[in-house]
Design a protein around this motif. Structure first.
Motif, PDB file in Angstrom:
ATOM      1  N   ARG A  37       0.242   4.683   7.669  1.00 42.61           N
ATOM      2  CA  ARG A  37       1.312   5.027   6.734  1.00 42.61           C
ATOM      3  C   ARG A  37       0.747   5.262   5.333  1.00 42.61           C
ATOM      4  N   ALA A  38      -0.244   4.468   4.935  1.00 43.21           N
ATOM      5  CA  ALA A  38      -0.883   4.672   3.633  1.00 43.21           C
ATOM      6  C   ALA A  38      -1.502   6.068   3.556  1.00 43.21           C
ATOM      7  N   MET A  96       1.578  -2.446  -0.325  1.00 44.61           N
ATOM      8  CA  MET A  96       1.977  -1.038  -0.390  1.00 44.61           C
ATOM      9  C   MET A  96       2.483  -0.682  -1.784  1.00 44.61           C
ATOM     10  N   ALA A  97       3.178  -1.612  -2.424  1.00 40.14           N
ATOM     11  CA  ALA A  97       3.641  -1.363  -3.787  1.00 40.14           C
ATOM     12  C   ALA A  97       2.466  -1.202  -4.742  1.00 40.14           C
ATOM     13  N   ALA A 312       7.946  -1.712   4.222  1.00 40.81           N
ATOM     14  CA  ALA A 312       6.975  -1.828   3.138  1.00 40.81           C
ATOM     15  C   ALA A 312       6.874  -0.524   2.356  1.00 40.81           C
ATOM     16  N   ALA A 313       6.879   0.599   3.078  1.00 41.84           N
ATOM     17  CA  ALA A 313       6.799   1.902   2.423  1.00 41.84           C
ATOM     18  C   ALA A 313       8.053   2.176   1.601  1.00 41.84           C
ATOM     19  N   GLU A 314       9.208   1.840   2.155  1.00 42.14           N
ATOM     20  CA  GLU A 314      10.468   2.062   1.430  1.00 42.14           C
ATOM     21  C   GLU A 314      10.561   1.157   0.206  1.00 42.14           C
ATOM     22  N   SER A 319      10.503   0.914  -5.690  1.00 38.40           N
ATOM     23  CA  SER A 319      10.163   0.003  -6.785  1.00 38.40           C
ATOM     24  C   SER A 319       9.819   0.804  -8.032  1.00 38.40           C
ATOM     25  N   PRO A 320      10.176   0.290  -9.206  1.00 36.34           N
ATOM     26  CA  PRO A 320       9.877   1.025 -10.447  1.00 36.34           C
ATOM     27  C   PRO A 320       8.391   0.950 -10.796  1.00 36.34           C
ATOM     28  N   GLU A 321       7.942   1.917 -11.566  1.00 37.41           N
ATOM     29  CA  GLU A 321       6.580   1.874 -12.088  1.00 37.41           C
ATOM     30  C   GLU A 321       6.511   0.832 -13.205  1.00 37.41           C
ATOM     31  N   PRO A 322       5.333   0.274 -13.469  1.00 33.56           N
ATOM     32  CA  PRO A 322       5.225  -0.750 -14.511  1.00 33.56           C
ATOM     33  C   PRO A 322       5.539  -0.190 -15.892  1.00 33.56           C
TER      34      PRO A 322
END
Length: 336
Positions: A37-38, A96-97, A312-314, A319-322
């Motif tokens: 998936r990566a 993954m994040a 994990a991919a979803e 998730s937001p970027e830092p």
């Protein structure tokens, strides 16, 4: 120098119960599906920079690290690090994040694929400088010895890093100071793209510690039960205060060195031949069937792992970027 190898040769495979082997199989399959998936996310542009996949080498990390005590024993490796983190039980969502550079990543999106850490799990990276992690591993081993915590360090490096001078400087100091460290050469045969036969005068890397009085072990890195058996012997030796061990794990990566490597230095037939004859997951699956585990149970495990990897991919994609201010954190150590 041959005491550990002789002991290992006398009984090479760990006699696992069906449930133990099932645990190894699940972890190896999780690494395989996660890495696949990566690779897809990299192709979609969701993972930037470099990305080095662990596909084909799963039995090494799972077999070795299953013999360690998570959180007590430290692990350090090079930049092909996702598999080692998963083998140490770290949540695939935060890995993954991190790969996708998100705030929820285990290094808050700042480490990416190559530089992930988890001090909570005693996992110290993920290092981009070839061979540099071995010297840092020597420091981790010294810390275990200094604190008297009973832990050891497992320091991974590849056949490509095996000719770096700092590796041997570290071996020398580790032997002098009797440090609790296991040096692990993951010999996947091609380094960045050059066959070991073209780059190393001594291709049997487990012998490389002889000059420093470090015993070596030669292990089939495609058989998780052989890897685990060798790991148990090495861990017992090191934890008993007997100093370092050098292990060579002969394995094979199916993909290129990184996602940008077309791997034209070997034939498709060669890769397919290894897949058909020596794939670590298929070998474990065949053995599980012989031990009475049903096809239906294995299919359920496959389904559960695919679901976990999809989640994990979803999680990573949503998730937001830092925040920009995150650039200024973790620059200096706050306390000593």
């Amino acid at each position: 120098m041959r005491s550990l190898q002789d002991r290992f040769a006398a009984d090479k495979r760990y006699k696992a119960s069906a449930e133990e082997l099932l645990g190894f199989y699940q972890k190896m399959l999780l690494i395989r599906r996660f890495e696949e998936r990566a690779g897809q996310l990299y192709g979609l542009g969701l993972i930037g920079g470099f990305c080095h996949l662990y596909i084909g080498q799963e039995a090494v990390a799972v077999g070795l690290q299953s013999a360690l005590e998570e959180g007590k024993d430290s692990v350090i490796t090079g930049y092909r690090d996702h598999g080692h983190m998963l083998a140490y039980g770290i949540d695939p969502k935060v890995i993954m994040a991190e790969l996708t550079g998100r705030e929820a990543g285990i290094s808050r999106g700042k480490g990416g694929s190559m530089h992930m850490f988890s001090t909570e799990h005693a996992f110290y990276g993920g290092h981009g400088i070839v061979g540099a992690q071995v010297s840092l591993g020597g420091g981790l081993a010294f810390a275990h010895q200094y604190r008297g915590d009973g832990g050891l360090c497992m320091a991974y490096f590849g056949d490509g890093a095996a000719n770096q001078g700092q590796v041997y400087e570290t071996m020398n100091m580790a032997a002098l100071w009797n440090l609790p460290i296991i040096f692990v050469v993951e010999n996947n045969q091609y380094a960045m793209g050059t066959s070991v036969k073209r780059s190393s005068a001594e291709t049997e890397f487990y012998r490389r510690g002889t000059a420093f009085r470090i015993p070596g072990m030669d292990v089939n890195g495609m058989d998780v039960l052989e890897v685990h058996q060798a790991a148990r012997i090495a861990v017992e030796h090191v934890r008993g205060g007997n100093g370092p061990v050098l292990m060579e794990l002969n394995t094979y990566r199916y993909r290129g060195h990184s996602m940008s490597d077309p791997a034209k230095y070997r034939t498709r037939e060669e890769v397919q031949g290894v897949r058909e004859k020596s794939d670590p997951i298929e070998l474990a699956k065949a053995e599980l069937l012989e031990l009475g585990v049903t096809e239906d149970r294995l299919k359920d495990i496959e389904k559960d792992i695919r679901t976990a990897v999809t989640e994990a991919a979803e999680f990573a994609e949503n998730s937001p970027e830092p925040d920009a201010a995150e650039l200024y954190t973790d620059v200096l150590v706050g306390s000593y």
